[in-house]
Every structure is written in structure tokens, then in C-alpha cells.
Design an enzyme around this catalytic site. Structure first.
Site, PDB file in Angstrom:
ATOM      1  N   HIS A  55      15.120  25.462  41.219  1.00  0.00           N
ATOM      2  CA  HIS A  55      14.177  25.830  40.156  1.00  0.00           C
ATOM      3  C   HIS A  55      13.984  24.679  39.174  1.00  0.00           C
ATOM      4  O   HIS A  55      12.852  24.336  38.810  1.00  0.00           O
ATOM      5  CB  HIS A  55      14.715  27.050  39.384  1.00  0.00           C
ATOM      6  CG  HIS A  55      14.587  28.343  40.123  1.00  0.00           C
ATOM      7  ND1 HIS A  55      13.421  28.758  40.699  1.00  0.00           N
ATOM      8  CD2 HIS A  55      15.501  29.339  40.357  1.00  0.00           C
ATOM      9  CE1 HIS A  55      13.600  29.953  41.263  1.00  0.00           C
ATOM     10  NE2 HIS A  55      14.867  30.308  41.063  1.00  0.00           N
TER      11      HIS A  55
ATOM     12  N   ASP B 223      12.322  36.362  42.050  1.00  0.00           N
ATOM     13  CA  ASP B 223      11.324  35.291  42.091  1.00  0.00           C
ATOM     14  C   ASP B 223      10.099  35.728  42.875  1.00  0.00           C
ATOM     15  O   ASP B 223       8.961  35.489  42.464  1.00  0.00           O
ATOM     16  CB  ASP B 223      11.932  34.048  42.751  1.00  0.00           C
ATOM     17  CG  ASP B 223      13.089  33.483  41.943  1.00  0.00           C
ATOM     18  OD1 ASP B 223      13.034  33.594  40.709  1.00  0.00           O
ATOM     19  OD2 ASP B 223      14.036  32.956  42.545  1.00  0.00           O
TER      20      ASP B 223
ATOM     21  N   PRO C 274       6.551  46.523  18.802  1.00  0.00           N
ATOM     22  CA  PRO C 274       7.783  46.969  18.126  1.00  0.00           C
ATOM     23  C   PRO C 274       8.552  45.784  17.544  1.00  0.00           C
ATOM     24  O   PRO C 274       8.654  44.728  18.153  1.00  0.00           O
ATOM     25  CB  PRO C 274       8.579  47.655  19.249  1.00  0.00           C
ATOM     26  CG  PRO C 274       7.571  48.001  20.293  1.00  0.00           C
ATOM     27  CD  PRO C 274       6.514  46.945  20.212  1.00  0.00           C
TER      28      PRO C 274
ATOM     29  N   GLU D  85      19.585  27.435  41.503  1.00  0.00           N
ATOM     30  CA  GLU D  85      19.128  27.106  40.154  1.00  0.00           C
ATOM     31  C   GLU D  85      18.694  25.649  40.057  1.00  0.00           C
ATOM     32  O   GLU D  85      17.737  25.327  39.333  1.00  0.00           O
ATOM     33  CB  GLU D  85      20.233  27.397  39.132  1.00  0.00           C
ATOM     34  CG  GLU D  85      20.746  28.831  39.128  1.00  0.00           C
ATOM     35  CD  GLU D  85      19.639  29.842  38.949  1.00  0.00           C
ATOM     36  OE1 GLU D  85      18.624  29.506  38.295  1.00  0.00           O
ATOM     37  OE2 GLU D  85      19.760  30.964  39.462  1.00  0.00           O
TER      38      GLU D  85
ATOM     39  N   GLY E 296       7.682  44.430  12.020  1.00  0.00           N
ATOM     40  CA  GLY E 296       7.845  44.659  10.585  1.00  0.00           C
ATOM     41  C   GLY E 296       6.834  45.590   9.969  1.00  0.00           C
ATOM     42  O   GLY E 296       6.540  45.468   8.777  1.00  0.00           O
TER      43      GLY E 296
END
Length: 639
Positions: free
Chosen positions: A421, A495, A197, A418, A200
Site C-alpha cells: 500500500h 480493500d 453529529p 502494508e 456543536g
């Protein structure tokens, strides 16, 4: 306009007729009794009498001598004229007023015509909203597009050069068929545009309509399907009849999977409406009758559900894949959409294209539109590069929610999560570079680490998959190392879900387990049942199932230990990243590199991109106990 005028004229005539039927007669026209008339004649009070059939009118004098008019209905009296003449009454005879023949027919047939008109009106309202007449229930709903109907050309389509080449050849075939048929070639029957999707497909079909000098019919696959069996097939026949009259021409069917699904999956066998419509489409495309000069162009993003008979050569001779654009394709698409937006000289389309891997044409159009809206929010005359950066973050990560209330402990926990990570990603050579790290809530996430590949990728290596597993475990490991075993939160749920799915695919689908070998296990197969796709799990032995679970657990444990080793070795860097993240809330990949190198962050003062005082932040959700985050790959984590 003409139909509306006729409708109001008909309503006016009906109201006038009803008014005249129920209007009370006037006093002047009230008839006199015959006995009173005879009495006045004998008394010599009547001066003049006009006889018209059984009606007599005239003048008489009352007792006071005043002259008045009268009207009387006379019976068949043979002595009436003799009596009038005897009393010196002026007698005059007239023919009765005759109603015209056409008027009498109209009056007699008016109620019936009115009922027929009302019936036709309601039938048109019930069948297609009053379009096409009362007897057009089985007519085609295809629209014939002309040159002035939102004309789109190939200049407006970018990022799919191979697909444009395929459809350009179709247009040239229609314009000059001798160029191709002189070597024995035949006109293709159908072209199927396939792709995800937003790539174009419909835009490409509209460009074909804009470039072709032939009639172009446009219709949706859902327009064929009705609740009555046979209506869709009738519309298919009518559509091809119209196309033959206008050949050479092109028919475009959008979302053809609405009527082209696998046959034999319905409750009614081959007698249901959708299968009848598909059968008629198959016959029209390659039946006994030749449809020379009629090319069918269809679009779908679900080719797996289409009937095999629809995809065989001779019907859809070509399947054009309109995939996600590469770097050059994204650059071309951005140039097309940026033509309509005033830009500052600092905006570089190459930088934006390089930072949006995996974006489709619709995503890039949305990105340019969001950047223009952000610039308009701050009353700027031109769109800046900083607007595109914020728009990209908004599209990929969600809108910022600065009004959400978080305690200091929650912010600190999110920052360490964070940072874990990010630090593991930095020390995994196979990982994609970090684009941005933030603890500002966006969408449904409390914080995230976004990584972007340096180039377009079409496959992943074993090394990179193990790196992604380790990065996914980095947030949980950081929480456990800093806050202890009992203080670990539910923020790593996403995660764990991502890592488990990736490890399972590595073991069962991609053959990356040494113990199980390059075999496929437990693949979900799609079956069509009652019109829906149903997943069927292949059976594996209990021993193999236990071995699969053991290998998945081993991959996760190895990644956990790798993340723990990295964070233990670079614990000081973890504290530095967390401190900077709590201070600045958002860090770019370049700033993370500066922090780990011991350098000070050089940040220019700029106007904040998000106005925290806007009214649109008043509806943001205030998160309390139910928290969610995103992991390093941008996957949502729900508690």
C-alpha cells in the site's frame, strides 16, 4: 424536604392510629359486672360512686379491707340512686367527656383522606416520575434555563463563525427589535441548526441561552411523543402558552426529527400521536394566532426526513448549517479545549489542527481528553506533544493491541501487505502523503497505512480516485508477488470492498466513465414507509447493467495493473520497507522517505507510549484464524 417531612408525619399518624385500634385494654379499665356492683352496694362495701351517663366508677373495700377502684356500665335503673343513698354511698354526678367537633370529623374522614392521598401519590409516580402533579400529563416538559444553569457563552463556541453570526443576529433582534423593524423587517419564527453529529449544534444553542437576556426554554423532540394520542399536541400548546407569557423568549428543541418526520407514513394515517404533535407545532408556528416575540430554535442531523411544511418560510425561516470545521476552525476549537489542560511548550495547536482533517468539534474535544488521560497514565505534570500524537492515532486507528499473538509468517505477510500500500501511494503523485504505517494491531486491524491530506478537501479529481484504486490493490498485489498465487490471504477483503464501491460511484454517480457518459444510473432513492426509510433501486436495462459491471471491472483491472507495475519496478524498495517495518513495527511518513532514499532512520529514544504491562491489556482479543486489516484509506478489511 417539606414533602418528605409531611410524608413521614402521615406515616407516623397512621401507625399510631392502627396501634390504638388493636391495643389490648388494661386491667384497670376492665369493667365490673352490674350484679356484682349491686351486691357490694347492699353489703355496704362501696364508699364512693361517680355517675357519668351510663358509666359508674368509684372505690370499694374488699373482704380484706383494702380499697380498690371499679368501673361498671349501668343499665337504665331508676332505683339505683335511692339504693346508693340508702347504703350511705357518696354519690357524685359528672357530664360525659365530649370529643371536639373537629376531632370527630377528622376521625370519621381519616380513612377516606388516606385513600385519596395514596391515590394521588401513585398517580404522580406513574405520570412523569412524580413531577408536575397528578393532572399535568399534558403539560409541557420544557425547562426554563437561568443564568446559573451550566452557562455557556460564545467564547466557548469556535469553528462555526457563520452560524454564530446568524444566531447573534437573532439575539440582537430580541434585545433591540426596532433596529430591524424600522425598515419593515419581521422577527423570524424559527432557526434550524443542521449539521453532522458532533459539530456543536446543541452547544451553539446553549451559547444562545448564555448570551441572551431573555427567557430560554429547552426541550427534546422525544419529550412530545407519548403512547396516548393528543398528549404531544397538548404539550406543544402548553409550551407556547408558557412562551407567550414570558415573551420575548427562545424555545430550543433538540433532535426535532423525533417529532417532525414526514406525515402520511404511519399506519394510523393522520391520527397517530406523532403526526398530531407535528400538526399542532405547525399551527403554533404559523397559525391564526400571532406568537410575537417567540423564536423557535431547533437542531437536527437528519434534515432529509423532516416534513416539508416544517421547513417552508414562515416557520423555519432560516436553516443554519453547522458543518465540519476547516483548518482555522479546528485551531480555534483546540484553543478552547486546551485552556483547561496544562500543556508543555512543545505542543503546537497548529500542527495538531493540520493533522486532523475532517474532525468535528466533538472529535477534537475527545482528542484533547485522550491526550490528557495518556499523560496522566504516565504520571506527567503536563501534556506533551507525544501524548497528542498517540491520542490522534488512538482516535483515528484504534488502541494498540500489543498483547495479541501473531506468528512470524502472519507478521511478514502483514508487513508486505502494508508496504505494498505504502509504496504504491508514494509513486502516485495524486495520493495524499503517508502519515504513518504500522503492523501493530489496532482496534480490529492487524496493520494499516494512514494517509492525511495536506489541506482540507471538498471534492476529488479523477486522477486521485484512480490513485486510490491503485493503492487499494497494492496490498493484494504485494502478497501475490512475494508469496505466490496460492498463498494470497483474505486480508484484502476490505480493500476490494472499498475499491468496488469507489469504482461503482465513479461509473454510476459521478459520470467518470467514457462509455456510459455523464449520466446517473441506479441511484438508490430513499422512501419513507411505516416510519422508516426504505431504499428503492431504480431500474436499468440489462444491457446497461452489463455495461456498468464491465466498466467497474475495467477500472479495477487498470488499478491492479498500475499497482503491479509500480511494485515490479520498485521491488527492492518493497523489500527494504518490509524489513524496516518488521524491525520498527511503526514508520512515519518521514522515515519511509528516508528508507526509500537509502538513508538510515534517525530515531530518538523516547519513553514508549503504550505500557505493555498494564492490566488493561489483559482483555485484548487474541486473533487466530479470523483476521482483519485496514487498507490505505483506513477502511476495515474483514476475512
Amino acid at each position: 424536604m417539606g414533602k418528605n417531612i409531611l410524608l413521614w408525619v402521615a406515616v407516623g399518624l397512621v401507625m399510631m392510629s392502627v396501634f390504638n385500634m388493636f391495643a389490648a385494654p388494661s386491667e384497670v379499665s376492665k369493667p365490673m359486672s352490674y350484679s356484682a356492683f349491686v351486691e357490694r352496694v347492699d353489703q355496704g362495701m362501696v364508699d364512693k360512686a361517680v355517675i357519668a351517663d351510663d358509666q359508674i366508677s368509684g372505690t370499694y373495700r374488699d373482704l380484706s379491707g383494702d380499697t380498690k377502684t371499679f368501673t361498671v356500665l349501668a343499665p337504665n335503673d331508676p332505683d339505683l340512686v335511692r339504693r346508693l343513698l340508702a347504703n350511705k354511698v357518696e354519690v357524685q354526678a359528672e357530664h360525659p367527656a365530649e370529643v371536639p367537633f373537629l376531632v370527630s370529623i377528622l376521625i370519621s374522614w381519616f380513612p377516606m383522606l388516606l385513600l385519596i392521598g395514596v391515590w394521588i401519590f401513585f398517580m404522580r409516580q406513574m405520570q412523569g416520575g412524580g413531577k408536575g402533579g397528578a393532572l399535568s400529563f399534558g403539560k409541557s416538559r420544557a425547562k426554563l434555563l437561568n443564568e446559573n444553569t451550566n452557562k455557556v457563552t460564545f467564547d466557548d463556541v469556535a469553528g462555526c463563525d457563520e452560524a454564530k453570526l446568524e444566531v447573534t443576529e437573532i439575539i440582537e433582534f430580541l434585545r433591540d427589535p426596532d433596529k430591524f423593524t424600522r425598515l419593515g423587517g419581521k422577527l423570524p419564527k424559527g432557526v434550524l441548526l443542521v449539521g453532522p453529529p458532533g459539530t456543536g449544534k446543541t452547544l451553539l444553542a446553549r451559547a444562545v441561552a448564555g448570551e441572551a437576556d431573555v427567557p430560554f426554554f429547552s426541550i427534546s423532540g422525544s419529550d412530545f411523543v407519548e403512547m396516548f394520542v393528543g398528549v404531544g399536541a397538548s404539550r406543544v400548546r402548553d409550551m407556547f402558552e408558557q412562551a407567550k407569557k414570558n415573551s420575548p423568549c427562545i424555545i430550543f428543541v433538540d433532535e426535532i426529527d423525533a417529532m417532525g418526520r414526514h406525515r402520511g407514513a404511519g399506519v394510523g394515517g393522520g391520527n397517530d400521536e406523532r403526526e398530531q404533535t407535528l400538526n399542532q407545532m405547525l399551527v403554533e408556528m404559523d397559525g391564526f394566532e400571532s406568537n410575537e416575540g417567540v423564536i423557535l430554535v431547533a437542531a437536527t442531523n437528519r434534515p432529509d426526513v423532516l416534513d416539508p411544511a416544517l421547513l417552508r418560510p414562515g416557520r423555519f425561516d432560516r436553516q443554519v448549517v453547522v458543518g465540519r470545521p476547516d483548518l482555522n476552525g479546528r485551531l480555534q476549537i483546540l484553543h478552547v479545549h486546551m485552556k483547561k489542560v496544562p500543556l508543555e511548550s512543545s505542543v503546537d495547536a497548529k500542527v495538531i489542527a493540520r493533522g486532523t482533517p475532517g474532525f468535528t468539534g466533538a472529535d477534537l474535544a475527545n482528542l484533547v481528553n485522550e491526550a490528557a488521560l495518556i499523560a496522566a497514565r504516565f504520571n506527567r505534570d503536563k501534556v506533551r506533544a507525544i501524548d497528542f500524537d498517540e491520542a490522534k492515532d488512538k482516535v483515528m486507528m484504534g488502541a494498540e493491541r500489543r498483547s495479541m499473538i501473531m506468528t512470524e509468517d502472519e507478521k511478514r505477510c502483514t508487513a508486505y501487505h502494508e508496504a505494498g500500500h505504502a509504496l504504491v501511494a508514494v509513486h502516485c503523485p495524486a495520493s495524499d502523503p503517508i502519515h504513518k504505517m504500522t503492523i501493530i494491531p489496532r482496534g480490529q486491524a492487524l496493520g494499516m497505512v494512514m494517509r492525511l491530506p495536506e489541506k482540507d478537501e471538498y471534492s476529488q479529481s479523477r486522477e486521485k480516485m484512480h490513485a486510490n484504486l491503485a493503492i487499494a490493490m497494492g496490498g493484494r498485489v504485494a502478497e501475490e508477488m512475494i508469496f505466490g498465487y496460492d498463498k494470497v490471504t483474505s486480508g484484502a477483503a476490505g480493500d476490494i470492498q472499498m475499491a468496488t464501491g469507489l469504482a461503482r460511484n465513479m461509473v454510476t454517480r459521478w459520470g467518470l466513465s467514457d462509455k456510459l457518459g455523464p449520466l446517473q444510473y441506479g441511484e438508490n432513492e430513499e422512501e419513507v414507509f411505516l416510519g422508516r426509510s426504505v431504499a428503492r433501486q431504480q431500474h436499468v436495462s440489462d444491457e446497461t447493467s452489463r455495461l456498468i459491471d464491465t466498466e467497474i471491472r475495467r477500472f479495477i483491472d487498470l488499478s491492479y495493473e498500475q499497482a503491479k507495475s509500480i511494485l515490479t519496478t520498485h521491488l527492492d524498495d518493497l523489500h527494504c520497507l518490509t524489513k524496516a517495518l518488521l524491525e520498527y513495527e511503526t514508520l512515519s511518513g518521514k522515515e519511509i522517505t528516508q528508507i526509500l532514499a537509502g538513508e538510515a532512520i534517525q530515531r530518538d529514544e523516547a519513553v514508549p507510549l503504550v505500557n505493555t504491562n498494564d492490566d488493561d491489556t489483559s482483555d485484548d482479543t487474541i486473533l487466530t484464524d479470523d483476521t482483519s486489516e485496514l487498507n490505505g484509506d483506513g477502511l476495515k478489511q474483514d476475512s
